[in-house]
Design a protein around this motif. Structure first.
Motif, PDB file in Angstrom:
ATOM      1  N   LEU A   5       6.919   7.386   1.410  1.00  0.00           N
ATOM      2  CA  LEU A   5       6.431   8.052   0.218  1.00  0.00           C
ATOM      3  C   LEU A   5       6.904   7.113  -0.880  1.00  0.00           C
ATOM      4  O   LEU A   5       6.029   7.112  -1.803  1.00  0.00           O
ATOM      5  CB  LEU A   5       7.270   9.101   0.328  1.00  0.00           C
ATOM      6  CG  LEU A   5       6.599  10.435   1.251  1.00  0.00           C
ATOM      7  CD1 LEU A   5       7.588  11.848   0.965  1.00  0.00           C
ATOM      8  CD2 LEU A   5       5.286  10.639   1.125  1.00  0.00           C
ATOM      9  N   LEU A   6       7.639   6.080  -0.836  1.00  0.00           N
ATOM     10  CA  LEU A   6       7.911   5.349  -2.099  1.00  0.00           C
ATOM     11  C   LEU A   6       7.055   4.205  -1.981  1.00  0.00           C
ATOM     12  O   LEU A   6       6.712   3.943  -3.034  1.00  0.00           O
ATOM     13  CB  LEU A   6       9.492   4.681  -1.687  1.00  0.00           C
ATOM     14  CG  LEU A   6      10.760   5.755  -1.795  1.00  0.00           C
ATOM     15  CD1 LEU A   6      12.026   4.964  -1.480  1.00  0.00           C
ATOM     16  CD2 LEU A   6      10.599   5.765  -3.334  1.00  0.00           C
ATOM     17  N   TRP A   7       6.499   3.875  -1.078  1.00  0.00           N
ATOM     18  CA  TRP A   7       5.422   2.670  -0.902  1.00  0.00           C
ATOM     19  C   TRP A   7       4.047   3.247  -1.151  1.00  0.00           C
ATOM     20  O   TRP A   7       3.219   2.595  -1.615  1.00  0.00           O
ATOM     21  CB  TRP A   7       5.278   1.681   0.050  1.00  0.00           C
ATOM     22  CG  TRP A   7       6.771   1.068   0.356  1.00  0.00           C
ATOM     23  CD1 TRP A   7       7.792   1.381   1.050  1.00  0.00           C
ATOM     24  CD2 TRP A   7       6.857  -0.134  -0.320  1.00  0.00           C
ATOM     25  NE1 TRP A   7       8.620   0.375   0.906  1.00  0.00           N
ATOM     26  CE2 TRP A   7       8.204  -0.639   0.207  1.00  0.00           C
ATOM     27  CE3 TRP A   7       6.169  -0.828  -0.990  1.00  0.00           C
ATOM     28  CZ2 TRP A   7       8.540  -1.924  -0.383  1.00  0.00           C
ATOM     29  CZ3 TRP A   7       6.560  -2.187  -1.414  1.00  0.00           C
ATOM     30  CH2 TRP A   7       7.753  -2.587  -1.116  1.00  0.00           C
ATOM     31  N   VAL A  11       0.503   1.416  -2.534  1.00  0.00           N
ATOM     32  CA  VAL A  11      -0.699   1.007  -1.895  1.00  0.00           C
ATOM     33  C   VAL A  11      -1.954   1.631  -2.410  1.00  0.00           C
ATOM     34  O   VAL A  11      -2.888   1.264  -2.278  1.00  0.00           O
ATOM     35  CB  VAL A  11      -0.158   2.031  -0.488  1.00  0.00           C
ATOM     36  CG1 VAL A  11      -1.614   1.860   0.551  1.00  0.00           C
ATOM     37  CG2 VAL A  11       0.742   1.117   0.404  1.00  0.00           C
ATOM     38  N   LEU A  12      -1.810   2.810  -2.948  1.00  0.00           N
ATOM     39  CA  LEU A  12      -3.112   3.504  -3.751  1.00  0.00           C
ATOM     40  C   LEU A  12      -3.273   2.800  -4.942  1.00  0.00           C
ATOM     41  O   LEU A  12      -4.482   2.593  -5.054  1.00  0.00           O
ATOM     42  CB  LEU A  12      -2.420   5.025  -4.171  1.00  0.00           C
ATOM     43  CG  LEU A  12      -2.406   5.849  -3.191  1.00  0.00           C
ATOM     44  CD1 LEU A  12      -1.752   7.389  -3.472  1.00  0.00           C
ATOM     45  CD2 LEU A  12      -3.707   6.300  -2.261  1.00  0.00           C
ATOM     46  N   PHE A  13      -2.437   2.266  -5.737  1.00  0.00           N
ATOM     47  CA  PHE A  13      -2.821   1.297  -6.748  1.00  0.00           C
ATOM     48  C   PHE A  13      -3.328   0.066  -6.475  1.00  0.00           C
ATOM     49  O   PHE A  13      -4.397  -0.554  -6.832  1.00  0.00           O
ATOM     50  CB  PHE A  13      -1.493   1.034  -7.519  1.00  0.00           C
ATOM     51  CG  PHE A  13      -1.745   0.004  -8.794  1.00  0.00           C
ATOM     52  CD1 PHE A  13      -2.326   0.525  -9.836  1.00  0.00           C
ATOM     53  CD2 PHE A  13      -1.553  -1.443  -8.570  1.00  0.00           C
ATOM     54  CE1 PHE A  13      -2.696  -0.394 -11.043  1.00  0.00           C
ATOM     55  CE2 PHE A  13      -1.653  -1.988  -9.741  1.00  0.00           C
ATOM     56  CZ  PHE A  13      -2.381  -1.815 -10.828  1.00  0.00           C
ATOM     57  N   ALA A  14      -2.919  -0.296  -5.136  1.00  0.00           N
ATOM     58  CA  ALA A  14      -3.723  -1.845  -4.724  1.00  0.00           C
ATOM     59  C   ALA A  14      -5.092  -1.506  -4.203  1.00  0.00           C
ATOM     60  O   ALA A  14      -5.959  -2.125  -4.490  1.00  0.00           O
ATOM     61  CB  ALA A  14      -2.782  -2.341  -3.609  1.00  0.00           C
ATOM     62  N   GLY A  15      -4.974  -0.267  -3.468  1.00  0.00           N
ATOM     63  CA  GLY A  15      -6.551  -0.029  -3.117  1.00  0.00           C
ATOM     64  C   GLY A  15      -7.517   0.424  -4.200  1.00  0.00           C
ATOM     65  O   GLY A  15      -8.518  -0.131  -4.227  1.00  0.00           O
TER      66      GLY A  15
END
Length: 175
Positions: A5-7, A11-15
Protein backbone atom coordinates in the motif's frame (compact mmCIF):
# COMPACT_ATOMS: atom_id res chain seq x y z
CA UNK A 1 0.37 -5.90 2.85
CA UNK A 2 1.12 -2.50 4.37
CA UNK A 3 4.33 -2.30 2.39
CA UNK A 4 2.41 -2.79 -0.91
CA UNK A 5 0.00 0.00 0.00
CA UNK A 6 2.93 2.36 0.58
CA UNK A 7 4.19 1.82 -2.99
CA UNK A 8 0.74 2.03 -4.62
CA UNK A 9 0.66 5.87 -5.02
CA UNK A 10 4.09 5.82 -6.67
CA UNK A 11 3.04 3.06 -9.08
CA UNK A 12 -0.17 4.93 -9.95
CA UNK A 13 1.75 8.18 -10.50
CA UNK A 14 4.29 6.40 -12.74
CA UNK A 15 1.44 4.86 -14.77
CA UNK A 16 -0.27 8.22 -15.20
CA UNK A 17 3.04 9.83 -16.16
CA UNK A 18 3.58 7.08 -18.74
CA UNK A 19 0.16 7.68 -20.32
CA UNK A 20 0.76 11.44 -20.56
CA UNK A 21 4.21 10.88 -22.09
CA UNK A 22 2.76 8.45 -24.63
CA UNK A 23 0.14 11.03 -25.65
CA UNK A 24 2.83 13.68 -26.10
CA UNK A 25 5.11 11.55 -28.23
CA UNK A 26 2.42 9.78 -30.24
CA UNK A 27 -0.64 12.05 -30.47
CA UNK A 28 -3.93 10.71 -31.78
CA UNK A 29 -4.82 11.23 -35.43
CA UNK A 30 -7.25 14.15 -35.39
CA UNK A 31 -8.01 14.02 -39.12
CA UNK A 32 -11.73 14.19 -39.81
CA UNK A 33 -12.56 11.61 -42.48
CA UNK A 34 -15.60 11.92 -44.71
CA UNK A 35 -18.45 9.48 -44.12
CA UNK A 36 -19.18 9.84 -47.86
CA UNK A 37 -16.25 7.68 -49.00
CA UNK A 38 -17.62 4.63 -50.88
CA UNK A 39 -20.96 6.43 -51.37
CA UNK A 40 -22.42 8.29 -54.36
CA UNK A 41 -21.80 11.99 -54.64
CA UNK A 42 -24.58 14.04 -53.08
CA UNK A 43 -26.86 15.91 -55.44
CA UNK A 44 -25.61 19.47 -55.99
CA UNK A 45 -25.36 22.27 -58.53
CA UNK A 46 -22.80 25.05 -58.13
CA UNK A 47 -22.78 28.10 -60.38
CA UNK A 48 -19.61 29.02 -62.23
CA UNK A 49 -17.04 30.91 -60.19
CA UNK A 50 -15.40 32.41 -63.29
CA UNK A 51 -16.97 33.46 -66.59
CA UNK A 52 -14.36 31.40 -68.50
CA UNK A 53 -15.22 28.06 -66.82
CA UNK A 54 -18.47 26.21 -66.22
CA UNK A 55 -19.77 25.47 -62.74
CA UNK A 56 -19.82 22.02 -61.14
CA UNK A 57 -22.84 19.76 -60.68
CA UNK A 58 -23.50 16.18 -59.61
CA UNK A 59 -24.59 15.44 -63.17
CA UNK A 60 -21.03 16.23 -64.36
CA UNK A 61 -19.87 12.96 -62.78
CA UNK A 62 -20.67 9.37 -63.54
CA UNK A 63 -20.18 9.37 -67.30
CA UNK A 64 -17.84 6.40 -67.02
CA UNK A 65 -14.71 8.51 -66.49
CA UNK A 66 -13.08 9.10 -63.11
CA UNK A 67 -12.23 12.65 -61.99
CA UNK A 68 -11.04 14.62 -59.01
CA UNK A 69 -12.90 17.23 -56.99
CA UNK A 70 -10.58 19.65 -55.23
CA UNK A 71 -12.07 21.80 -52.47
CA UNK A 72 -9.96 24.97 -52.27
CA UNK A 73 -9.89 28.70 -51.56
CA UNK A 74 -7.73 31.57 -52.76
CA UNK A 75 -7.08 32.62 -49.15
CA UNK A 76 -5.84 29.14 -48.16
CA UNK A 77 -2.05 28.88 -47.71
CA UNK A 78 -1.94 25.03 -47.98
CA UNK A 79 -3.87 25.39 -51.27
CA UNK A 80 -0.91 27.33 -52.65
CA UNK A 81 1.42 24.57 -51.47
CA UNK A 82 -0.60 21.89 -53.27
CA UNK A 83 -0.93 23.81 -56.56
CA UNK A 84 2.20 22.22 -58.14
CA UNK A 85 0.89 18.73 -57.31
CA UNK A 86 -2.47 19.50 -58.94
CA UNK A 87 -0.63 20.79 -62.01
CA UNK A 88 1.29 17.47 -62.19
CA UNK A 89 -2.02 15.60 -62.13
CA UNK A 90 -3.43 17.85 -64.84
CA UNK A 91 -0.30 17.28 -66.98
CA UNK A 92 -0.82 13.52 -66.58
CA UNK A 93 -4.35 13.88 -67.98
CA UNK A 94 -6.38 13.69 -64.77
CA UNK A 95 -9.53 15.83 -65.05
CA UNK A 96 -9.92 18.06 -61.99
CA UNK A 97 -12.93 20.11 -60.92
CA UNK A 98 -12.66 22.78 -58.26
CA UNK A 99 -15.08 23.80 -55.54
CA UNK A 100 -14.16 27.31 -54.36
CA UNK A 101 -15.14 27.97 -50.75
CA UNK A 102 -16.17 31.41 -49.45
CA UNK A 103 -14.36 33.24 -52.23
CA UNK A 104 -14.72 35.91 -54.90
CA UNK A 105 -14.18 35.56 -58.64
CA UNK A 106 -11.45 38.21 -58.59
CA UNK A 107 -9.49 36.49 -55.81
CA UNK A 108 -9.84 33.06 -57.45
CA UNK A 109 -8.62 34.43 -60.80
CA UNK A 110 -5.56 36.00 -59.13
CA UNK A 111 -4.90 32.72 -57.28
CA UNK A 112 -4.99 30.78 -60.57
CA UNK A 113 -2.82 33.34 -62.37
CA UNK A 114 -0.14 33.05 -59.66
CA UNK A 115 -0.26 29.31 -58.98
CA UNK A 116 -1.50 27.69 -62.19
CA UNK A 117 -4.94 26.51 -63.24
CA UNK A 118 -5.50 22.75 -63.06
CA UNK A 119 -9.32 22.98 -63.18
CA UNK A 120 -11.72 22.15 -66.01
CA UNK A 121 -14.66 23.54 -64.01
CA UNK A 122 -14.91 25.65 -60.88
CA UNK A 123 -18.06 25.88 -58.80
CA UNK A 124 -18.81 28.71 -56.41
CA UNK A 125 -19.71 27.27 -52.99
CA UNK A 126 -20.45 30.56 -51.19
CA UNK A 127 -22.02 28.97 -48.14
CA UNK A 128 -19.90 25.77 -47.99
CA UNK A 129 -23.02 23.61 -48.39
CA UNK A 130 -21.43 21.33 -51.00
CA UNK A 131 -18.23 21.16 -48.98
CA UNK A 132 -20.22 19.96 -45.96
CA UNK A 133 -22.28 17.54 -48.09
CA UNK A 134 -19.03 15.97 -49.33
CA UNK A 135 -17.91 15.50 -45.74
CA UNK A 136 -15.02 17.91 -46.13
CA UNK A 137 -13.85 19.51 -42.93
CA UNK A 138 -11.59 22.18 -44.41
CA UNK A 139 -9.48 23.31 -47.32
CA UNK A 140 -7.80 21.90 -49.21
CA UNK A 141 -9.30 18.48 -49.64
CA UNK A 142 -9.38 16.31 -52.73
CA UNK A 143 -11.81 13.53 -53.60
CA UNK A 144 -11.29 10.83 -56.23
CA UNK A 145 -14.61 10.08 -57.94
CA UNK A 146 -15.07 6.92 -60.00
CA UNK A 147 -16.83 6.68 -63.36
CA UNK A 148 -20.19 6.00 -61.68
CA UNK A 149 -20.08 9.15 -59.54
CA UNK A 150 -19.03 7.42 -56.32
CA UNK A 151 -16.45 8.90 -53.93
CA UNK A 152 -13.57 6.43 -53.86
CA UNK A 153 -10.91 8.25 -51.85
CA UNK A 154 -10.43 11.38 -49.80
CA UNK A 155 -7.14 13.25 -49.43
CA UNK A 156 -7.21 15.60 -46.43
CA UNK A 157 -4.96 18.69 -46.47
CA UNK A 158 -2.64 19.68 -49.27
CA UNK A 159 -1.55 16.92 -51.64
CA UNK A 160 2.02 15.65 -51.35
CA UNK A 161 4.16 14.26 -54.19
CA UNK A 162 3.77 10.65 -52.96
CA UNK A 163 -0.01 11.07 -53.01
CA UNK A 164 0.16 12.20 -56.65
CA UNK A 165 1.59 8.79 -57.56
CA UNK A 166 -1.17 7.07 -55.55
CA UNK A 167 -3.88 9.14 -57.25
CA UNK A 168 -2.45 8.47 -60.71
CA UNK A 169 -2.29 4.74 -60.07
CA UNK A 170 -5.86 4.63 -58.74
CA UNK A 171 -7.19 6.89 -61.52
CA UNK A 172 -5.53 4.83 -64.25
CA UNK A 173 -6.96 1.66 -62.71
CA UNK A 174 -10.49 3.07 -62.99
CA UNK A 175 -10.35 4.18 -66.63
Amino acid sequence: MRRVLLWLPLVLFAGLFGLVALGLFKPADRTVRSAMVDKPLPDFVLPAMLPTKPGVARTSFGGGKPRLINVFASWCVPCIAEAPELMKLKAAGVPIDGVAINDTPEAVQKFLDRNGDPYQRIGNDKTSQVQIALGSSGVPETFLIDGRGRIVRQYVSNLQSDQVDDILKAWRGMR
